[in-house]
Design a protein around this motif. Structure first.
Motif, PDB file in Angstrom:
ATOM      1  N   UNK A   1      40.069  53.300  48.183  1.00  0.00           N
ATOM      2  CA  UNK A   1      39.142  54.320  48.681  1.00  0.00           C
ATOM      3  C   UNK A   1      39.799  55.699  48.675  1.00  0.00           C
ATOM      4  N   UNK A   2      41.037  55.769  49.153  1.00  0.00           N
ATOM      5  CA  UNK A   2      41.713  57.065  49.248  1.00  0.00           C
ATOM      6  C   UNK A   2      42.305  57.494  47.907  1.00  0.00           C
ATOM      7  N   UNK A   3      42.586  56.541  47.044  1.00  0.00           N
ATOM      8  CA  UNK A   3      42.998  56.890  45.673  1.00  0.00           C
ATOM      9  C   UNK A   3      41.879  57.652  44.978  1.00  0.00           C
ATOM     10  N   UNK A   4      40.648  57.164  45.100  1.00  0.00           N
ATOM     11  CA  UNK A   4      39.503  57.850  44.496  1.00  0.00           C
ATOM     12  C   UNK A   4      39.245  59.197  45.183  1.00  0.00           C
TER      13      UNK A   4
ATOM     14  N   UNK B   1      38.230  42.169  48.445  1.00  0.00           N
ATOM     15  CA  UNK B   1      38.313  43.599  48.118  1.00  0.00           C
ATOM     16  C   UNK B   1      39.584  43.956  47.346  1.00  0.00           C
ATOM     17  N   UNK B   2      40.746  43.578  47.866  1.00  0.00           N
ATOM     18  CA  UNK B   2      42.007  43.954  47.224  1.00  0.00           C
ATOM     19  C   UNK B   2      42.257  43.162  45.939  1.00  0.00           C
TER      20      UNK B   2
ATOM     21  N   UNK C   1      45.040  48.105  41.585  1.00  0.00           N
ATOM     22  CA  UNK C   1      45.518  49.419  41.165  1.00  0.00           C
ATOM     23  C   UNK C   1      45.204  49.669  39.695  1.00  0.00           C
ATOM     24  N   UNK C   2      45.353  48.609  38.891  1.00  0.00           N
ATOM     25  CA  UNK C   2      45.078  48.744  37.455  1.00  0.00           C
ATOM     26  C   UNK C   2      43.605  49.047  37.200  1.00  0.00           C
ATOM     27  N   UNK C   3      42.703  48.352  37.904  1.00  0.00           N
ATOM     28  CA  UNK C   3      41.270  48.597  37.720  1.00  0.00           C
ATOM     29  C   UNK C   3      40.902  50.012  38.171  1.00  0.00           C
ATOM     30  N   UNK C   4      41.441  50.445  39.308  1.00  0.00           N
ATOM     31  CA  UNK C   4      41.138  51.793  39.819  1.00  0.00           C
ATOM     32  C   UNK C   4      41.556  52.857  38.803  1.00  0.00           C
ATOM     33  N   UNK C   5      42.743  52.686  38.245  1.00  0.00           N
ATOM     34  CA  UNK C   5      43.239  53.649  37.255  1.00  0.00           C
ATOM     35  C   UNK C   5      42.366  53.644  36.007  1.00  0.00           C
ATOM     36  N   UNK C   6      41.973  52.463  35.575  1.00  0.00           N
ATOM     37  CA  UNK C   6      41.116  52.351  34.378  1.00  0.00           C
ATOM     38  C   UNK C   6      39.749  52.999  34.617  1.00  0.00           C
TER      39      UNK C   6
END
Length: 314
Positions: A60-63, A133-134, A139-144
């Motif tokens: 959430x906070x990465x986005x 959720x996790x 992390x890989x999906x969020x970056x992609x």
């Protein structure tokens, strides 16, 4: 494409001045400069605490950090040139400079819209599938997802910008404070029906499709929240979405009125006023909305200020 031989092809432009009165221009310069500083400081603070605070190392906070960084870049694409033209209405922007500004403005704005849709999906997974959720939002999906949003937005921006600047322009003054698509189409001395169709198609892709995905995500979220038995649990689940919903309504409301509504001659001034909202108000309000309504962000900001004070004792 036919161009009258008597028409002069324009290779540089000036922006429509906000005012011809020097005192008013200085007041506007100071106002917009202070708003710009507030946007940079507010959003950079969000990026900083998300990057440095261990309590905020979640999808959430990465986005949110990426959204704040986008807002800084997005505003910086427009405001410095705008401030220069307020001080000196004769300040010109070259054809290449105008094309570059449009490409960056559309690309960053499009990424912003896609990222808001991704954030809605993140909230859907967090509320509807909390135990997974996790495992899902790795992390890989969020970056992609962020890279995909950037790539698609800038690809669409490149195609639209290249199409617009392949046309000849016969007028010099842009009735706006930036090189946006609708005012640039008004300067063209060529048939623009195809360009208007492409603009509408790209606008639907960038605005309508993500907005429908956001609505779908929140339909599932709303259903899941209603199943929660305790009132406190429902409030807690919904509170994680209110900041995002507020930002979505601000962003999509203004942009849809500019790019999706039928145009009239009187709408040019309205577009300029709406553009001021999504250039200044939305990027400035985003960090306020998230920091005031999110106890984790407020706590991280307090810890960051405390660390700064203790590391620089008087």
């Amino acid at each position: 494409m036919h161009v009258d031989s008597n028409q002069t092809i324009t290779t540089e432009f000036v922006f429509q001045p906000f005012s011809s009165v020097p005192t008013t221009r200085w007041l506007l310069f100071v106002l917009f400069f202070l708003l710009y500083i507030a946007i940079v400081v507010g959003n950079t603070s969000i990026v900083w605490v998300v990057h440095t605070d261990r309590a905020l190392q979640s999808p959430m906070y990465f986005f949110l950090g990426n959204l704040a960084l986008l807002e800084v870049c997005y505003t910086t694409t427009v405001v410095p040139q705008m401030l220069a033209s307020i001080l000196d209405p004769c300040t010109t922007i070259s054809l290449a400079g105008c094309g570059t500004q449009m490409f960056l403005f559309l690309g960053l704005g499009g990424t912003d819209c896609f990222l808001l849709a991704i954030m809605a999906y993140d909230r859907y997974v967090a509320i509807c599938q909390p135990l997974s959720y996790l495992l899902i939002m790795t992390q890989k999906l969020c970056l992609r997802l962020v890279v995909a949003a950037l790539s698609l937005a800038f690809l669409l921006s490149l195609e639209l910008t290249a199409l617009i600047f392949a046309m000849p322009f016969c007028r010099r003054q842009i009735n706006h404070f930036l090189c946006d698509v609708p005012p640039m189409l008004g300067l063209a001395c060529a048939d623009i029906h195809i360009h208007q169709t492409v603009l509408f198609t790209v606008s639907v892709t960038i605005l309508t499709v993500p907005f429908l995905l956001i609505c779908l995500s929140y339909a599932f979220i709303g259903t899941a929240i209603l199943r929660i038995r305790s009132a406190q649990g429902r409030r807690q689940a919904f509170s994680t979405c209110t900041s995002h919903l507020t930002v979505v309504l601000l962003q999509y409301g203004c942009c849809s009125l500019v790019y999706l509504c039928p145009k009239s001659k009187s709408s040019e001034d309205e577009d300029r006023q709406l553009a001021l909202i999504y250039t200044f108000a939305t990027p400035m309000l985003n960090p306020l909305i998230y920091s005031l309504r999110n106890k984790d962000i407020k706590g991280a900001l307090r810890r960051a200020v405390r660390r700064t004070i203790t590391s620089h004792p008087h």
